[in-house]
Motif scaffolding. Structure first.
Motif, PDB file in Angstrom:
ATOM      1  N   VAL A 119       0.859  -1.175   0.126  1.00  0.00           N
ATOM      2  CA  VAL A 119      -0.086   0.080   0.260  1.00  0.00           C
ATOM      3  C   VAL A 119       0.934   1.250  -0.193  1.00  0.00           C
ATOM      4  CG1 VAL A 119      -2.008  -1.191   1.114  1.00  0.00           C
ATOM      5  CG2 VAL A 119      -0.204  -0.131   2.477  1.00  0.00           C
ATOM      6  N   MET A 120       0.345   2.285  -0.719  1.00  0.00           N
ATOM      7  CA  MET A 120       1.135   3.675  -0.675  1.00  0.00           C
ATOM      8  C   MET A 120       0.145   4.828  -0.251  1.00  0.00           C
ATOM      9  SD  MET A 120       3.333   2.873  -4.129  1.00  0.00           S
ATOM     10  CE  MET A 120       4.234   4.548  -4.187  1.00  0.00           C
ATOM     11  N   PRO A 121       0.436   5.600   0.536  1.00  0.00           N
ATOM     12  CA  PRO A 121      -0.380   6.698   0.828  1.00  0.00           C
ATOM     13  C   PRO A 121      -0.995   7.646  -0.236  1.00  0.00           C
ATOM     14  CG  PRO A 121       1.765   7.314   1.516  1.00  0.00           C
ATOM     15  CD  PRO A 121       1.687   5.997   0.839  1.00  0.00           C
ATOM     16  N   ASN A 122      -2.265   7.927   0.022  1.00  0.00           N
ATOM     17  CA  ASN A 122      -2.895   8.872  -1.086  1.00  0.00           C
ATOM     18  C   ASN A 122      -3.256  10.194  -0.294  1.00  0.00           C
ATOM     19  OD1 ASN A 122      -5.635   8.304  -0.374  1.00  0.00           O
ATOM     20  ND2 ASN A 122      -5.266   6.381  -1.500  1.00  0.00           N
ATOM     21  N   GLN A 123      -3.721  11.064  -1.310  1.00  0.00           N
ATOM     22  CA  GLN A 123      -4.213  12.149  -0.470  1.00  0.00           C
ATOM     23  C   GLN A 123      -5.825  12.322  -0.084  1.00  0.00           C
ATOM     24  OE1 GLN A 123      -3.624  14.643  -4.347  1.00  0.00           O
ATOM     25  NE2 GLN A 123      -5.553  14.874  -4.431  1.00  0.00           N
ATOM     26  N   THR A 124      -6.421  11.494  -0.215  1.00  0.00           N
ATOM     27  CA  THR A 124      -7.496  11.147   0.374  1.00  0.00           C
ATOM     28  C   THR A 124      -7.657  10.728   1.786  1.00  0.00           C
ATOM     29  OG1 THR A 124      -8.069   8.683  -0.057  1.00  0.00           O
ATOM     30  CG2 THR A 124      -8.441  10.243  -1.662  1.00  0.00           C
ATOM     31  N   GLY A 125      -6.336  10.627   2.247  1.00  0.00           N
ATOM     32  CA  GLY A 125      -6.129  10.119   3.643  1.00  0.00           C
ATOM     33  C   GLY A 125      -6.092   8.656   3.657  1.00  0.00           C
ATOM     34  N   GLY A 126      -6.107   7.925   2.637  1.00  0.00           N
ATOM     35  CA  GLY A 126      -6.356   6.295   2.723  1.00  0.00           C
ATOM     36  C   GLY A 126      -5.104   5.654   2.008  1.00  0.00           C
ATOM     37  N   PHE A 127      -5.254   4.784   1.433  1.00  0.00           N
ATOM     38  CA  PHE A 127      -4.341   3.841   0.784  1.00  0.00           C
ATOM     39  C   PHE A 127      -4.665   3.302  -0.630  1.00  0.00           C
ATOM     40  CE2 PHE A 127      -4.521   3.235   5.289  1.00  0.00           C
ATOM     41  CZ  PHE A 127      -3.283   3.751   5.597  1.00  0.00           C
ATOM     42  N   THR A 128      -3.385   3.445  -1.439  1.00  0.00           N
ATOM     43  CA  THR A 128      -3.650   2.825  -2.949  1.00  0.00           C
ATOM     44  C   THR A 128      -2.809   1.508  -2.902  1.00  0.00           C
ATOM     45  OG1 THR A 128      -3.963   5.018  -3.779  1.00  0.00           O
ATOM     46  CG2 THR A 128      -3.381   2.975  -5.360  1.00  0.00           C
ATOM     47  N   THR A 129      -3.600   0.367  -3.011  1.00  0.00           N
ATOM     48  CA  THR A 129      -2.474  -0.939  -3.137  1.00  0.00           C
ATOM     49  C   THR A 129      -2.075  -1.176  -4.582  1.00  0.00           C
ATOM     50  OG1 THR A 129      -4.128  -1.969  -1.464  1.00  0.00           O
ATOM     51  CG2 THR A 129      -2.992  -3.372  -3.175  1.00  0.00           C
ATOM     52  N   VAL A 130      -0.486  -1.255  -4.729  1.00  0.00           N
ATOM     53  CA  VAL A 130      -0.273  -1.376  -6.146  1.00  0.00           C
ATOM     54  C   VAL A 130       0.501  -2.683  -6.118  1.00  0.00           C
ATOM     55  CG1 VAL A 130       1.672  -0.315  -7.552  1.00  0.00           C
ATOM     56  CG2 VAL A 130       0.421   1.015  -5.776  1.00  0.00           C
ATOM     57  N   LEU A 131       0.388  -3.374  -7.366  1.00  0.00           N
ATOM     58  CA  LEU A 131       1.090  -4.521  -7.714  1.00  0.00           C
ATOM     59  C   LEU A 131       1.048  -4.496  -9.215  1.00  0.00           C
ATOM     60  CD1 LEU A 131      -1.270  -7.818  -7.193  1.00  0.00           C
ATOM     61  CD2 LEU A 131      -2.289  -5.145  -7.278  1.00  0.00           C
ATOM     62  N   ASP A 132       2.041  -5.332  -9.630  1.00  0.00           N
ATOM     63  CA  ASP A 132       3.530  -6.084  -8.920  1.00  0.00           C
ATOM     64  C   ASP A 132       4.262  -5.029  -8.612  1.00  0.00           C
ATOM     65  OD1 ASP A 132       5.157  -7.979  -8.453  1.00  0.00           O
ATOM     66  OD2 ASP A 132       5.784  -8.325 -10.138  1.00  0.00           O
ATOM     67  N   LEU A 133       5.330  -5.180  -7.862  1.00  0.00           N
ATOM     68  CA  LEU A 133       6.453  -4.416  -7.359  1.00  0.00           C
ATOM     69  C   LEU A 133       7.851  -4.762  -7.611  1.00  0.00           C
ATOM     70  CD1 LEU A 133       4.612  -2.626  -4.191  1.00  0.00           C
ATOM     71  CD2 LEU A 133       4.966  -1.934  -6.513  1.00  0.00           C
ATOM     72  N   GLY A 134       7.779  -6.044  -8.458  1.00  0.00           N
ATOM     73  CA  GLY A 134       8.931  -6.234  -8.773  1.00  0.00           C
ATOM     74  C   GLY A 134       9.161  -7.831  -8.986  1.00  0.00           C
ATOM     75  N   ALA A 135       8.308  -8.726  -8.756  1.00  0.00           N
ATOM     76  CA  ALA A 135       8.392  -9.981  -9.030  1.00  0.00           C
ATOM     77  C   ALA A 135       8.447 -10.368 -10.370  1.00  0.00           C
ATOM     78  CB  ALA A 135       7.423 -10.744  -8.148  1.00  0.00           C
ATOM     79  N   ASN A 136       7.683  -9.752 -11.235  1.00  0.00           N
ATOM     80  CA  ASN A 136       7.803  -9.979 -12.565  1.00  0.00           C
ATOM     81  C   ASN A 136       8.039  -8.834 -13.615  1.00  0.00           C
ATOM     82  OD1 ASN A 136       6.123 -12.879 -12.081  1.00  0.00           O
ATOM     83  ND2 ASN A 136       4.744 -11.109 -10.895  1.00  0.00           N
ATOM     84  N   VAL A 137       9.124  -9.056 -13.960  1.00  0.00           N
ATOM     85  CA  VAL A 137       9.759  -7.944 -14.818  1.00  0.00           C
ATOM     86  C   VAL A 137       8.745  -7.695 -16.331  1.00  0.00           C
ATOM     87  CG1 VAL A 137      11.507  -6.917 -16.133  1.00  0.00           C
ATOM     88  CG2 VAL A 137      12.043  -7.890 -13.796  1.00  0.00           C
ATOM     89  N   ASP A 138       8.880  -8.718 -16.945  1.00  0.00           N
ATOM     90  CA  ASP A 138       7.901  -9.058 -17.981  1.00  0.00           C
ATOM     91  C   ASP A 138       6.536  -9.791 -18.134  1.00  0.00           C
ATOM     92  OD1 ASP A 138      10.153  -7.987 -19.680  1.00  0.00           O
ATOM     93  OD2 ASP A 138      11.121  -9.634 -19.596  1.00  0.00           O
ATOM     94  N   CYS A 139       5.555  -9.067 -18.254  1.00  0.00           N
ATOM     95  CA  CYS A 139       4.203  -9.700 -17.812  1.00  0.00           C
ATOM     96  C   CYS A 139       3.599  -9.695 -19.332  1.00  0.00           C
ATOM     97  CB  CYS A 139       3.718  -8.917 -17.001  1.00  0.00           C
ATOM     98  SG  CYS A 139       4.101  -8.946 -15.277  1.00  0.00           S
TER      99      CYS A 139
END
Length: 374
Positions: free
Chosen positions: A142-162
Motif C-alpha cells: 500500500v502507498m498513501p494517497n491524498q484522500t487520507g487512505g491507501f492505494t494498493t499497487v502490484l506488481d512491485l518487482g516479482a515479474n519484470v515481463d508480464c
C-alpha cells in the motif's frame, strides 16, 4: 495501517517469523514480535532462527521456537538460498505454512520475513507452489494517497515481463487483498498507463485493458480504466496494476521523493535561528506530515498467488516497521485472504468467454486449464 473489518477467527492464529532475516535480524524482529504479542493477546508466534539468538523469547507466552542453523544474507544469490541453505531461517519459516505429510494442519497461517526479496519469492514458490489459475505470484503493498487512505499497487518487482493475462490475475489478486484486509467489497482497479485513453500504451497494456473490461462486464472486477502515475497518490482507484519493472520503479521513486522532501524541510527549518523558532511553532503540523508519509507505517508487502500467505518486510525495517508487517500478515490470515484469492480467480476466469484467453498464449491457456480443473 488499514484496519480490518471482518471478525477474527475463533481459532488462534499463528504467524511464522523469520527472525534472522533483514539487515538487523533479532535486534529488530524480537522487539517487534514482543510488541505484536502485547497488542494481539489471541495470536501466537512461531519464531524461527538460531536458538542462541532467540533465547530471550523462549520465556514468552504464546511463542514456539523452531531452530534453523543457517541465514540467507541480503546479498545471497537466489541459487544459494534455494539449493544450498536448506536449513535457513527463511526456508524453515516458510515450511511452517505447509501441511504435514501425515495430513496434519500447517503450524502457521502466515509467514513474515525481512530477508532477500528474490530469495524469499523463489523459496516460497518452490515450497508452496502457486494457486490454481495463477501463473505468477506478485508483490503488492500500500502507498498513501491524498484522500487520507491507501492505494494498493502490484506488481512491485516479482515479474519484470508480464503478459496481459498476468495483469488480469494481478487485478483479481489485488481485489481479494483489499477486500479481505481493508473490508472493501468491490474495490476499484486501475491499469497503470501513459494516459487514460484506451488507445494509449503498448500492445500488452491494450490487451490487458480488454481483458479487464471483459471481467468488469461479467461483474468480476470493478475496473475503472487506465490511470497514470499521479493517480496512485490521488487515490483515484483502490488498486493500481502494472508489471514488476514499472511497479518497482514507481515504488522506489516515491520513497526517494518522500525522503528528499523530508530532507528539504529539515534543511530549511534549521537554516537560521529564526527558522528554528518557526520550526518549534510548526512542530505539531510537521509531526502530522511526517506520520502521513512515514513509509514504516506501510511496511509489509504481500506475496500474492502462493498456496500460503507470505509477507515481505523491508530489509532495513526497524521494530515499529516490522510490527506493521506482522499486523498485515495477521489481518490477511484471519480474513481468509488465501481462500478469497482462489475463489476470485476461479470465478473471474470461469465467467470470461473462451475468447478472452485465446490471445493470451500459453500462459492464458495454462490459466484457463488450471482453473477449470480446480
Amino acid at each position: 495501517m488499514p484496519a480490518s473489518s471482518s471478525s477474527p477467527s475463533a481459532e488462534p492464529l499463528r504467524l511464522a517469523v523469520d527472525c534472522m532475516g533483514g539487515d538487523h535480524g533479532p535486534s529488530v524482529t524480537l522487539p517487534a514480535c514482543k510488541a505484536f504479542l502485547a497488542a494481539h493477546p489471541e495470536a501466537e508466534l512461531v519464531l524461527v532462527g538460531q536458538p542462541e539468538a532467540l533465547a530471550e523469547a523462549a520465556r514468552w507466552p504464546r511463542v514456539r521456537i523452531v531452530p534453523a542453523s543457517e541465514v540467507v544474507s541480503m546479498d545471497d544469490p537466489i541459487e544459494v538460498a534455494l539449493r544450498r541453505k536448506k536449513d535457513s531461517s527463511m526456508r524453515v519459516a516458510l515450511s511452517q505454512l505447509k501441511a504435514g505429510k501425515d495430513g496434519s494442519p500447517a503450524l502457521a497461517q502466515a509467514c513474515v520475513s525481512a530477508g532477500n526479496t528474490g530469495a524469499l519469492m523463489a523459496v516460497a514458490k518452490y515450497l508452496l507452489k502457486t494457486l490454481e489459475g495463477i501463473d505468477r505470484p506478485a508483490i503488492a503493498t500500500v502507498m498513501p494517497n491524498q484522500t487520507g487512505g491507501f492505494t494498493t499497487v502490484l506488481d512491485l518487482g516479482a515479474n519484470v515481463d508480464c503478459g496481459p493475462e498476468h495483469l488480469l490475475q494481478f487485478a483479481v489478486m489485488g481485489s481479494a487483498l483489499v477486500s479481505a484486509v481493508d473490508g472493501k467489497d468491490n474495490p476499484s482497479v486501475g491499469l497503470l498507463n501513459i494516459g487514460e485513453e484506451m488507445i494509449k500504451g503498448n500492445d500488452t497494456i491494450k490487451r490487458a485493458g480488454e481483458l479487464l473490461r471483459a471481467a468488469a462486464a461479467h461483474d468480476q472486477l470493478n475496473f475503472h480504466g487506465n490511470v497514470e502515475g499521479n493517480d496512485i497518490f490521488k487515490g483515484t482507484t483502490d488498486i493500481v496494476v502494472c508489471d514488476g519493472f514499472v511497479g518497482n520503479v514507481a515504488l522506489k521513486t516515491a520513497e526517494g521523493l518522500a525522503s528528499m522532501i523530508s530532507s528539504f524541510i529539515r534543511t530549511e527549518f534549521t537554516r537560521t535561528w529564526w527558522t528554528k523558532v518557526v520550526a518549534v511553532l510548526a512542530m505539531p503540523v510537521l509531526q502530522r506530515f511526517k506520520n502521513r508519509v512515514d513509509h514504516r507505517r506501510f511496511n509489509g508487502a504481500a506475496l500474492l498467488g502462493l498456496r500460503g500467505l507470505v509477507f515481505k518486510s523491508h530489509g532495513s525495517a526497524d521494530a515499529f516497521a516490522f510490527e506493521q508487517a506482522l499486523n498485515r500478515g495477521y489481518d490477511a490470515a484471519r480474513n481468509r485472504l488465501l481462500d478469497r484469492v482462489h475463489d476470485r480467480i476461479v470465478a473471474t476466469l470461469q465467467a470470461l468467454p473462451a475468447s478472452a484467453n485465446e490471445e493470451g498464449g500459453d500462459a492464458g491457456d495454462k490459466t484457463a486449464t488450471a482453473v477449470h480443473a480446480a
